[in-house]
Write an enzyme that holds these catalytic residues in place. Structure first.
Site, short mmCIF file in Angstrom:
data_model
loop_
_atom_site.label_atom_id
_atom_site.label_comp_id
_atom_site.label_asym_id
_atom_site.label_seq_id
_atom_site.Cartn_x
_atom_site.Cartn_y
_atom_site.Cartn_z
CG ASP A 174 21.60 7.85 -18.35
OD1 ASP A 174 22.21 8.89 -17.79
OD2 ASP A 174 21.50 7.11 -19.36
CB ILE A 175 15.41 6.84 -15.42
CG1 ILE A 175 15.23 6.00 -16.71
CG2 ILE A 175 13.94 7.17 -14.86
CD1 ILE A 175 14.60 6.77 -17.66
#
Length: 405
Positions: A175-176
């Site tokens: 996600d990051i």
């Protein structure tokens, strides 16, 4: 300080982590980010607690990814709510969303619909698997993508050792990374628009990103046709480059060249290892790692971590401890760089956050606003951009088109 993205306005329809992380990065770089949330509940992560910010029901998870945004609550399922979004888009440069493929079309909030309203719009979609392909309809979450994208096959103890199983990374890195790739892509699209006057549709997929950041491990496979295996804390291409137990904890040693290895051997009182042809070069050390590593490991057990750190740092051998987060934020270098920052908060008075690591001309790039409470800026933004008066706002709120605060 004038920030690089001042004057850019982003309408952020995303929630959870990848999209909000992108929006926070843009806000830190100076963009005005308007976060659209569901009335009553808001971003899913508002409920992902404990822990909660003291004296509030603001979750630490939400706080981690929403600095610098103004929160506006709009019911996207209501035609009048959709009309409000259409009007807001006319005042924005970028729309950021992470709904399922086709999920916003029914609301007239897909790229083609909004492009008709604003031809130079930059529209960024974040999904699990992208806008096309056999998996495009599926939902995607970081954990499952770490598995599907190969990261978990590389992470964890080797087969046949205690605790051996594929392991996810302790932070939702897919996600990051996706959020950072999305922010990077948006900035590139803004730059292109300056030259061409054209916007565009950016398509970011968690699976694409996870495969894309396999880096050297992907090339190890593509070059050799041999899938890399789990190596625990060891490195597939460099030796010694891992964590070792000491008398009182653990020590990470990251030897990057042969001269560093020679200095390591001298500190360990094992100088003869550097002259052994089996260990004299990195390629040899990789081949004979199973002979070399026990020699190093047994010696490191004789002294404590801090003692070894002092000796190795004195001769320039890269090394470090494995810190828990209390030690991370108490580390003198982390404190000197200001990685723990403090902002005022409308409910708690103060909130501690993690600083953006980018420094520009010696200053950290952090947004001026703390993470917003739900709907905190609804009236402010709708007055400012759409020129709605108190009576209109009260009417919309009464009919459930916008949320209360």
């Amino acid at each position: 300080m004038n920030k690089p993205l001042e004057g850019v306005r982003v309408l952020d329809l995303s929630r959870v982590l990848a999209g909000p992380w992108c929006g926070q990065q843009l806000a830190d770089l100076g963009a005005e980010v308007i976060k659209i949330e569901r009335p009553g509940t808001g971003d899913d992560t508002r409920a992902w607690g404990p822990p909660w910010l003291s004296g509030t029901r603001e979750s630490a998870y939400f706080l981690s990814a929403n600095r610098g945004k103004r929160s506006v609550t709009v019911n996207l399922a209501d035609p009048e709510g959709q009309a409000l979004i259409h009007e807001l888009v006319g005042h924005c440069d970028v729309v950021l969303e992470n709904f399922k493929v086709g999920g916003l079309k029914a609301y007239g909030l897909d790229y083609e619909s909004l492009k008709a309203l604003k031809p130079d719009l930059i529209y960024c979609s974040i999904t699990g698997f992208g806008q096309d392909g056999p998996y495009a309809h599926r939902a995607g979450y970081d954990f499952m993508i770490q598995g599907m994208g190969g990261l978990m096959s590389l992470t964890g103890q080797p087969d046949g050792t205690p605790g051996s199983e594929p392991m996810k990374v302790g932070v939702a890195l897919t996600d990051i990374f996706t959020g950072m790739y999305a922010a990077n892509a948006i900035m590139a699209a803004l730059f292109q628009r300056e030259r061409t006057g054209q916007g565009g549709h950016l398509d970011l997929a968690l699976l694409d990103v996870q495969v894309g950041v396999l880096a050297n491990q992907a090339l190890n496979y593509l070059t050799s046709d041999v899938p890399p295996r789990r190596l625990g804390n060891t490195h597939p291409n460099i030796v010694p480059y891992q964590a070792f137990p000491t008398q009182d904890g653990y020590l990470i040693i990251t030897v990057g060249n042969d001269s560093q290895f020679r200095r390591l051997c001298q500190v360990l009182d094992r100088a003869h290892l550097a002259d052994d042809e089996r260990f004299a070069t990195n390629a040899a050390r990789v081949e004979y790692r199973e002979l070399l590593l026990p020699e190093i490991a047994s010696r490191l057990l004789e002294r404590g971590t801090d003692d070894w750190l002092a000796s190795l740092e004195a001769v320039g051998v890269p090394c470090g401890p494995i810190n828990t987060l209390d030690r991370v934020f108490d580390d003198p270098q982390v404190r000197h760089r200001g990685m723990q920052m403090h902002m005022t908060h409308p409910q708690s008075g103060e909130v501690d956050l993690v600083s953006n690591p980018i420094r520009l001309n010696g200053q950290a790039l952090n947004a001026d606003l703390p993470p917003p409470t739900l709907g905190q800026h609804s009236d402010e933004v709708l007055r400012e951009l759409l020129d709605l008066d108190d009576e209109s706002l009260a009417d919309l709120r009464q009919r459930g088109v916008i949320g209360g605060h």
